[in-house]
Write an enzyme that holds these catalytic residues in place. Structure first.
Site, PDB file in Angstrom:
ATOM      1  CB  SER A 196      -0.830  -0.126   1.246  1.00  0.00           C
ATOM      2  OG  SER A 196      -0.119  -0.024   2.432  1.00  0.00           O
ATOM      3  CE  LYS A 197       0.069   6.920  -3.733  1.00  0.00           C
ATOM      4  NZ  LYS A 197      -0.880   7.453  -4.604  1.00  0.00           N
ATOM      5  NE  ARG A 198      -1.552   2.414   6.665  1.00  0.00           N
ATOM      6  CZ  ARG A 198      -0.922   1.520   7.520  1.00  0.00           C
ATOM      7  NH1 ARG A 198      -0.009   2.229   8.429  1.00  0.00           N
ATOM      8  NH2 ARG A 198      -1.089   0.305   7.489  1.00  0.00           N
ATOM      9  CD  GLN A 199       2.441  -1.378   5.963  1.00  0.00           C
ATOM     10  OE1 GLN A 199       3.509  -1.136   6.372  1.00  0.00           O
ATOM     11  NE2 GLN A 199       1.527  -2.010   6.644  1.00  0.00           N
ATOM     12  CB  VAL A 241       6.151   5.980  -1.363  1.00  0.00           C
ATOM     13  CG1 VAL A 241       6.365   7.764  -1.567  1.00  0.00           C
ATOM     14  CG2 VAL A 241       5.311   5.816  -0.377  1.00  0.00           C
TER      15      VAL A 241
END
Ligand code: GLU
Length: 471
Positions: free
Chosen positions: A251-254, A257
């Protein structure tokens, strides 16, 4: 035959970790085999196009020192690697498939397809087109084509299975009954990904198609297209999924990016390359640190694994701290300058800056942490209540007073001379170890623990050391 691979992004934004992994593996394979890598821009989805995406992509690769042998370069007007500039090629090729009966026009509108989709989904059946338009006569087709919008679909053959070999997955076989009559040309005349991708891979002489596992389900359609055209298949290599530590999709959060964001956060290009190379590939031994050049020698398709690759942010930070210590000091200084400037710290004295970076690089994990971790070299540190107690203790006061007088009256040129003075005073008033060094370091650095006194003096200089002792 010379190896030729490609990285074929759709220009829909910045380069992400997943895209970098695909590009890097292709790049390494090309270098390892002495072949070529092509950059091809798959910009056939007009709705998803993002302004400047290609420029951003090129600039990210430049920062990472990855160079393509063919394809758009900065300020290069070459258009043959943009799919949107190759429409006549797709037109010519789709006609061949229509003529051979492997593709057909479809006039069904959105609302009919939606109703069909819902019906199949309610019945828990495979969602695919029901071939209503396959039975139109040549006259009907001609009449409709003049007045109605239409797409061109591929006709999936009535056979049991499509089989192909993938270097990572080995034998793959998919039931034809599960494959939809994929749209190849959209009603706006643009090809879909599947069609343009296959035509271009063939025309550009691509020998190995290496891409993320999410494309595996599309591959049977591609294999059929090769067969319709009578072309040889490339070798397929599907790279394992990227996962969060809890094994969910990255995910983006993890960590999924943009590469640009990692660079802005102070991760080094060397770290990103090394870290991403280990996402789905492992070297012969347990070694972890590899430069790009070393990877070019070590890389092999055999060592790509099937199981998902976990993106571990802590490992990325660890690796970055290793590179901060291992890279030549001048390189780290140069890369740190924008971060110091961003924090409004004076970088004009390069010799001093280089000492500061050297003292600080072992204490941080990213370049972005550098200014905060070294601010005590730029301004007199604020001393905490506990630390104040330490330097206000009677024996500390005596020590610091003596030290100040000694330095003022001496002609010491550098940190070694300073340390000598410190040792002499220690002997004189019977202080050593922590009780000698902690008060001094706290007075001039703000903390009892930190860099060696020699280094501290060399960074701050005599005048500033006296100033801080006075305070
Ligand atoms: N344009 C596709 C993408 O954006 C390329 C996939 C492939 O490599 O075939 O990832």
């Amino acid at each position: 035959m010379e190896t030729k691979v490609r990285f074929a992004p759709s220009p829909t934004g910045f380069l992400h970790v997943g895209g970098l992994r695909t590009a890097l593996f292709n790049y390494l394979y090309a270098r390892k085999t002495g072949g070529k890598i092509v950059l091809r821009i798959e910009d056939t989805d007009q709705a998803r196009k993002v302004e400047n995406a290609v420029e951003n992509l090129l600039s990210s690769f430049e920062k990472l020192d990855i160079h393509f042998d063919e394809g758009p370069h900065k300020n290069d007007g070459s258009v043959q690697h943009f799919q949107s500039q190759r429409l006549s090629i797709y037109k010519e090729h789709i006609q061949k498939l229509i003529d051979s009966g492997d593709a057909y026009p479809c006039f069904c509108d959105g609302s009919r397809l939606e109703t069909l989709r819902k019906k199949l989904s309610d019945a828990k059946a495979t969602i695919k087109y029901d071939r209503k338009c396959l039975n139109l006569s040549a006259e009907e087709i001609q009449a409709k084509q003049e007045t109605e919008p239409f797409v061109i679909r591929m006709k999936i053959p009535n056979e049991e299975k499509v089989k192909f070999y993938d270097v990572v997955r080995e034998k793959v076989s998919i039931n034809c009954s599960e494959i939809d009559d994929q749209v190849l040309i959209k009603s706006d005349g643009f090809p879909t990904y599947h069609f343009a991708n296959v035509v271009d891979d063939h025309l550009m002489g691509i020998t190995h198609v290496m891409r993320g596992e999410e494309w595996l389900p599309s591959t049977p359609k591609h294999v059929l297209l090769y067969r319709f055209f009578g072309w040889n298949l490339p070798k397929y290599i599907h790279l394992p999924l990227l996962l969060n530590p809890d094994r969910s999709k990255l995910s983006k959060r993890q960590g999924d990016v943009a590469v640009e964001d990692y660079l802005e956060k102070g991760f080094l290009p060397e770290t990103l390359i090394n870290f991403v190379a280990l996402l789905g590939w492992h070297p012969k031994d347990d070694r972890e640190m590899f430069s790009l050049k070393e990877l070019e020698n070590e890389f092999s398709l055999k060592r790509i694994h099937k199981s998902g690759a976990v993106f571990d942010l802590e490992k990325l930070k660890w690796m970055n701290s290793q590179y901060l210590m291992q890279l030549p000091l001048e390189t780290v200084v140069e890369r740190s300058i924008p971060f110091f400037e961003n924090a409004n710290l004076d970088t004009s004295d390069k010799a001093k800056l280089s000492l500061i970076v050297d003292a600080t690089r072992q204490r941080v994990q990213t370049l972005a942490e550098m200014p905060e971790a070294s601010k005590m070299y730029f301004t007199v540190p604020v001393i905490s209540v506990d630390n104040k107690e330490l330097i206000n203790a009677p024996q500390s006061r005596e020590l610091l007073q003596k030290l100040k007088e000694n330095i003022e009256n001496s002609n010491i040129p550098d940190g070694d001379g300073f340390k000598q003075i410190v040792m002499n005073i220690g002997k004189e008033i019977s202080l050593s170890g922590k009780s000698l060094f902690f008060p001094i370091r706290t007075a001039i650095y703000g903390e009892p623990k930190g860099p060696d006194l020699v280094l501290l003096f060399n960074i701050l200089g005599k005048k500033e050391v006296i100033n801080r002792l006075n305070q």
